[in-house]
Design an enzyme around this catalytic site. Structure first.
Site, PDB file in Angstrom:
ATOM      1  N   ASN A 168       8.670   1.214   4.324  1.00 36.57           N
ATOM      2  CA  ASN A 168       8.234   2.395   4.671  1.00 36.57           C
ATOM      3  C   ASN A 168       7.721   2.911   5.977  1.00 36.57           C
ATOM      4  O   ASN A 168       7.364   2.301   6.374  1.00 36.57           O
ATOM      5  CB  ASN A 168       7.233   2.211   3.554  1.00 36.57           C
ATOM      6  N   HIS A 198       9.964  -4.910   1.897  1.00 31.36           N
ATOM      7  CA  HIS A 198      10.241  -5.678   0.893  1.00 31.36           C
ATOM      8  C   HIS A 198      11.263  -5.782   0.360  1.00 31.36           C
ATOM      9  O   HIS A 198      12.221  -4.779   0.299  1.00 31.36           O
ATOM     10  CB  HIS A 198       9.363  -4.266  -0.647  1.00 31.36           C
ATOM     11  N   GLY A 227       4.198   6.693   2.779  1.00 30.09           N
ATOM     12  CA  GLY A 227       3.211   6.002   1.717  1.00 30.09           C
ATOM     13  C   GLY A 227       2.592   4.519   2.839  1.00 30.09           C
ATOM     14  O   GLY A 227       2.249   3.662   2.521  1.00 30.09           O
ATOM     15  N   ASP A 286       4.277 -10.573  -1.439  1.00 24.66           N
ATOM     16  CA  ASP A 286       3.349  -9.461  -1.831  1.00 24.66           C
ATOM     17  C   ASP A 286       2.160  -9.970  -2.888  1.00 24.66           C
ATOM     18  O   ASP A 286       2.188 -10.830  -3.553  1.00 24.66           O
ATOM     19  CB  ASP A 286       4.012  -8.672  -2.285  1.00 24.66           C
ATOM     20  N   HIS A 314       7.614  -3.949   8.177  1.00 20.53           N
ATOM     21  CA  HIS A 314       7.624  -4.806   7.306  1.00 20.53           C
ATOM     22  C   HIS A 314       8.322  -4.293   5.834  1.00 20.53           C
ATOM     23  O   HIS A 314       8.632  -2.850   5.763  1.00 20.53           O
ATOM     24  CB  HIS A 314       6.781  -5.569   6.144  1.00 20.53           C
TER      25      HIS A 314
END
Ligand code: AMP
Length: 118
Positions: A82, A97, A88, A28, A95
């Protein structure tokens, strides 16, 4: 087309961790932990709510591989996706995280008082 499709196509650079014909993992750009990897399918899927079980099953195995590669499979990690407006989600391409590399905190995440909901 989202920025992640551009990353998949090589139109935008990324710091890749692992890739196969169906999935890609990369760092990221704005890490929230010492290790912060994004894991995406190459197929354009908007978010978790619209992924099918077959692709998710394969993605799970890929995520396990990324965790091992990053040395997080034993120490632990947090996996977050998310999904939609309230979460958000900024990039409308599924994806996960993967966060780790230190003891993570578990902060209050909502902008409302959660005490009266249960
Ligand atoms: P989300 O808010 O769940 O949609 O997460 C999108 C994530 O993509 C954020 O953590 C961003 O820091 C990350 N991001 C955006 N652009 C890039 C990029 N070009 N390379 C790597 N990560 C990115």
């Amino acid at each position: 087309m989202t920025i992640f499709t551009k990353i998949i196509n090589g139109e935008l650079p990324s710091n890749k961790v692992l890739e196969n014909d169906k999935f890609l993992a990369f760092h990221d750009i704005n890490p929230k932990a010492p290790i912060h990897i994004l894991i995406i399918p190459k197929k354009e899927v908007e978010n978790f709510q619209s992924v099918n079980a077959e692709l998710m099953g394969e993605m799970t195995l890929f995520i396990h591989e990324v965790a091992k590669l990053m040395g997080l499979d034993k120490s632990g990690y947090r996996l977050i996706t998310n999904n939609g407006k309230d979460s958000g989600q900024e990039v409308m391409h599924l994806h996960f995280h993967m966060l780790g590399g230190s003891k993570l905190t578990w902060p209050h995440l909502a902008d409302t008082d959660t005490k009266n909901f249960f």
